[in-house]
Design a protein around this motif. Sequence first.
Motif, PDB file in Angstrom:
ATOM      1  N   GLU A 163      32.416  47.579  66.843  1.00  0.00           N
ATOM      2  CA  GLU A 163      31.958  46.202  66.822  1.00  0.00           C
ATOM      3  C   GLU A 163      33.051  45.271  67.304  1.00  0.00           C
ATOM      4  O   GLU A 163      34.222  45.477  66.991  1.00  0.00           O
ATOM      5  N   MET A 164      32.641  44.277  68.054  1.00  0.00           N
ATOM      6  CA  MET A 164      33.560  43.206  68.438  1.00  0.00           C
ATOM      7  C   MET A 164      33.315  42.076  67.448  1.00  0.00           C
ATOM      8  O   MET A 164      32.258  41.457  67.456  1.00  0.00           O
ATOM      9  N   THR A 165      34.289  41.877  66.567  1.00  0.00           N
ATOM     10  CA  THR A 165      34.054  40.948  65.471  1.00  0.00           C
ATOM     11  C   THR A 165      34.553  39.535  65.774  1.00  0.00           C
ATOM     12  O   THR A 165      34.172  38.583  65.120  1.00  0.00           O
ATOM     13  N   GLU A 166      35.463  39.416  66.728  1.00  0.00           N
ATOM     14  CA  GLU A 166      35.912  38.093  67.154  1.00  0.00           C
ATOM     15  C   GLU A 166      36.368  38.182  68.604  1.00  0.00           C
ATOM     16  O   GLU A 166      36.502  39.279  69.135  1.00  0.00           O
ATOM     17  N   LEU A 167      36.601  37.017  69.220  1.00  0.00           N
ATOM     18  CA  LEU A 167      36.968  37.039  70.633  1.00  0.00           C
ATOM     19  C   LEU A 167      38.440  37.399  70.784  1.00  0.00           C
ATOM     20  O   LEU A 167      39.321  36.710  70.274  1.00  0.00           O
ATOM     21  N   GLY A 168      38.699  38.507  71.481  1.00  0.00           N
ATOM     22  CA  GLY A 168      40.081  38.906  71.755  1.00  0.00           C
ATOM     23  C   GLY A 168      40.301  39.048  73.243  1.00  0.00           C
ATOM     24  O   GLY A 168      39.499  38.578  74.053  1.00  0.00           O
ATOM     25  N   TYR A 169      41.386  39.698  73.587  1.00  0.00           N
ATOM     26  CA  TYR A 169      41.778  39.863  74.996  1.00  0.00           C
ATOM     27  C   TYR A 169      42.170  41.320  75.214  1.00  0.00           C
ATOM     28  O   TYR A 169      42.311  42.089  74.259  1.00  0.00           O
ATOM     29  N   ALA A 192      51.111  28.936  74.501  1.00  0.00           N
ATOM     30  CA  ALA A 192      50.399  29.744  73.498  1.00  0.00           C
ATOM     31  C   ALA A 192      49.597  28.847  72.547  1.00  0.00           C
ATOM     32  O   ALA A 192      48.508  29.211  72.095  1.00  0.00           O
ATOM     33  N   VAL A 193      50.160  27.681  72.252  1.00  0.00           N
ATOM     34  CA  VAL A 193      49.454  26.725  71.380  1.00  0.00           C
ATOM     35  C   VAL A 193      48.217  26.204  72.120  1.00  0.00           C
ATOM     36  O   VAL A 193      47.124  26.117  71.550  1.00  0.00           O
ATOM     37  N   VAL A 194      48.404  25.898  73.399  1.00  0.00           N
ATOM     38  CA  VAL A 194      47.316  25.312  74.198  1.00  0.00           C
ATOM     39  C   VAL A 194      46.198  26.341  74.422  1.00  0.00           C
ATOM     40  O   VAL A 194      45.016  25.977  74.416  1.00  0.00           O
ATOM     41  N   TYR A 195      46.551  27.615  74.599  1.00  0.00           N
ATOM     42  CA  TYR A 195      45.513  28.658  74.761  1.00  0.00           C
ATOM     43  C   TYR A 195      44.508  28.609  73.612  1.00  0.00           C
ATOM     44  O   TYR A 195      43.337  28.899  73.775  1.00  0.00           O
ATOM     45  N   GLN A 196      45.024  28.273  72.416  1.00  0.00           N
ATOM     46  CA  GLN A 196      44.174  28.260  71.215  1.00  0.00           C
ATOM     47  C   GLN A 196      43.503  26.891  71.002  1.00  0.00           C
ATOM     48  O   GLN A 196      42.829  26.705  70.003  1.00  0.00           O
ATOM     49  N   HIS A 234      50.680  34.139  71.877  1.00  0.00           N
ATOM     50  CA  HIS A 234      49.251  33.801  71.767  1.00  0.00           C
ATOM     51  C   HIS A 234      48.652  34.475  70.529  1.00  0.00           C
ATOM     52  O   HIS A 234      47.915  33.857  69.749  1.00  0.00           O
ATOM     53  N   ALA A 235      49.001  35.746  70.343  1.00  0.00           N
ATOM     54  CA  ALA A 235      48.481  36.493  69.187  1.00  0.00           C
ATOM     55  C   ALA A 235      48.941  35.859  67.869  1.00  0.00           C
ATOM     56  O   ALA A 235      48.178  35.796  66.898  1.00  0.00           O
ATOM     57  N   ALA A 236      50.182  35.372  67.848  1.00  0.00           N
ATOM     58  CA  ALA A 236      50.693  34.728  66.626  1.00  0.00           C
ATOM     59  C   ALA A 236      49.887  33.462  66.325  1.00  0.00           C
ATOM     60  O   ALA A 236      49.523  33.201  65.173  1.00  0.00           O
ATOM     61  N   MET A 237      49.596  32.690  67.369  1.00  0.00           N
ATOM     62  CA  MET A 237      48.796  31.461  67.180  1.00  0.00           C
ATOM     63  C   MET A 237      47.388  31.820  66.706  1.00  0.00           C
ATOM     64  O   MET A 237      46.797  31.142  65.873  1.00  0.00           O
ATOM     65  N   PHE A 238      46.851  32.906  67.252  1.00  0.00           N
ATOM     66  CA  PHE A 238      45.522  33.364  66.848  1.00  0.00           C
ATOM     67  C   PHE A 238      45.526  33.797  65.376  1.00  0.00           C
ATOM     68  O   PHE A 238      44.632  33.425  64.604  1.00  0.00           O
ATOM     69  N   ALA A 239      46.557  34.571  65.002  1.00  0.00           N
ATOM     70  CA  ALA A 239      46.627  35.067  63.619  1.00  0.00           C
ATOM     71  C   ALA A 239      46.668  33.906  62.629  1.00  0.00           C
ATOM     72  O   ALA A 239      46.143  34.005  61.518  1.00  0.00           O
ATOM     73  N   LEU A 240      47.281  32.795  63.047  1.00  0.00           N
ATOM     74  CA  LEU A 240      47.375  31.623  62.159  1.00  0.00           C
ATOM     75  C   LEU A 240      46.145  30.727  62.253  1.00  0.00           C
ATOM     76  O   LEU A 240      46.109  29.671  61.622  1.00  0.00           O
ATOM     77  N   ASN A 241      45.178  31.136  63.091  1.00  0.00           N
ATOM     78  CA  ASN A 241      43.957  30.328  63.266  1.00  0.00           C
ATOM     79  C   ASN A 241      44.232  28.943  63.806  1.00  0.00           C
ATOM     80  O   ASN A 241      43.564  27.969  63.422  1.00  0.00           O
ATOM     81  N   ILE A 242      45.243  28.845  64.662  1.00  0.00           N
ATOM     82  CA  ILE A 242      45.501  27.535  65.287  1.00  0.00           C
ATOM     83  C   ILE A 242      44.312  27.203  66.183  1.00  0.00           C
ATOM     84  O   ILE A 242      43.824  28.055  66.930  1.00  0.00           O
ATOM     85  N   GLY A 243      43.834  25.969  66.090  1.00  0.00           N
ATOM     86  CA  GLY A 243      42.674  25.574  66.886  1.00  0.00           C
ATOM     87  C   GLY A 243      42.699  24.094  67.197  1.00  0.00           C
ATOM     88  O   GLY A 243      43.688  23.399  66.886  1.00  0.00           O
ATOM     89  N   PRO A 244      41.647  23.587  67.799  1.00  0.00           N
ATOM     90  CA  PRO A 244      41.599  22.176  68.166  1.00  0.00           C
ATOM     91  C   PRO A 244      41.894  21.274  66.963  1.00  0.00           C
ATOM     92  O   PRO A 244      41.405  21.527  65.859  1.00  0.00           O
TER      93      PRO A 244
END
Length: 378
Positions: free
Chosen positions: A230-236, A91-95, A64-74
């Motif tokens: 600061e929380m700069t983006e949505l994480g887990y 992991a792809v679908v989470y993003q 999931h973190a790898a998909m996030f780092a790559l900015n995978i999105g809709p």
Amino acid sequence: MADKTFLPYGRQQVDEEDIAAVVQVLRSEWLTTGPMVEQFEEAVANFVEAPFAVAVSSGTAALHAAMFALNIGPGDEVILPSMTFAATANAVVYQGGTPVFADVDPATLLLDTANLEDLLTPRTRAIIAVDYAGQPCNYSDLQRLKERHGLALVADASHSLGAEYRGKKCGVWADLTTFSFHPVKPLTTAEGGMVVTSCGEYAERIRRFRNHGINLDYQQRSEQGGWYYEMTELGYNYRISDLQSALGLSQLKKLAGWLKKRRQIADIYRKELAGQTVVRPLTQLPNVAHGYHLFVVRVPVSQRARLFAALRAEGIGVNVHYLPVHLQPFYGHRFQTQRGLCPVAEQAYEEILSLPVFPGMQEKDVKRVVSCLNASLS
Ligand SMILES: Cc1ncc(COP(=O)(O)O)c(C=O)c1O
């Protein structure tokens, strides 16, 4: 009387040194976000010779973190093999991305790189390669595809910590490589995972992602004596604990010996199964040092269910890895994936059996599996 002690398909090795390492952390100040996490990250980074490593709470969190780092999105498509554990696609679908299921090579059940280009569209952003059973993928082909089409390459190396492709460890062949430390994996932290990368920016984003998207962790704030963050983006909360990291560090010292043992077990299986055509091990490629997380054989479709039941009845914990992910009901409902999409993976699924392989197995255990298989063949 036949030995019916249950022999699982995989199991952890935990010794007194591992236990002492965990107990020492329990007596220390930091149970989580402490110094063991960093030490574990550094040790894995050194082991695979990757510049950065970020430890997380599971192999799934790492993906999931790898998909996030790559900015995978809709709207983004990510190609991955259908012959994998569901977490690779999830992991792809989470993003919010779309997994595109690729077929595999029948000899190895690794991504079939010859036909990958057919799956590319203007929305393709990345490929996730899976080192199925502990055998590294064809990273030369994957890197060529990545360069030619401007894609990101992720390696799901959940099965292949310590395995090598062309003399270099899994961890250096992709933009981001993920590991799992679940108990059946090459080493365990009970639950745990890691992302390794040569990109400092990806590593930084993943450090924030595992900690709610917050820019400083608890230890950094306490070192600075401050309270502001600061929380700069949505994480887990995907953090790993110091207890788990200490276990992982202690386990890592033994990994080379365990890999050697896994390879010896695979050699015995191959020798014992040579010369017969019914039970056929998957092919080992010439340019790899296989990690043998799994030892997978193919048997005729007509015999698989019977062999599975016969071995289980004898206390041998054979398993089937995996039902192709595109056939999972969730993917059918959400993405309309259907039978026929990946015929090689579908056919393989009907024929595969994972035989027991773990470092604590004795030669007599391997021979027990083979003689039970031979006795059960009709
Ligand atoms: C190929 C593959 N990817 C991802 C995962 C997920 O790892 P974890 O169980 O640590 O979340 C697994 C674990 O079973 C796996 O086999």
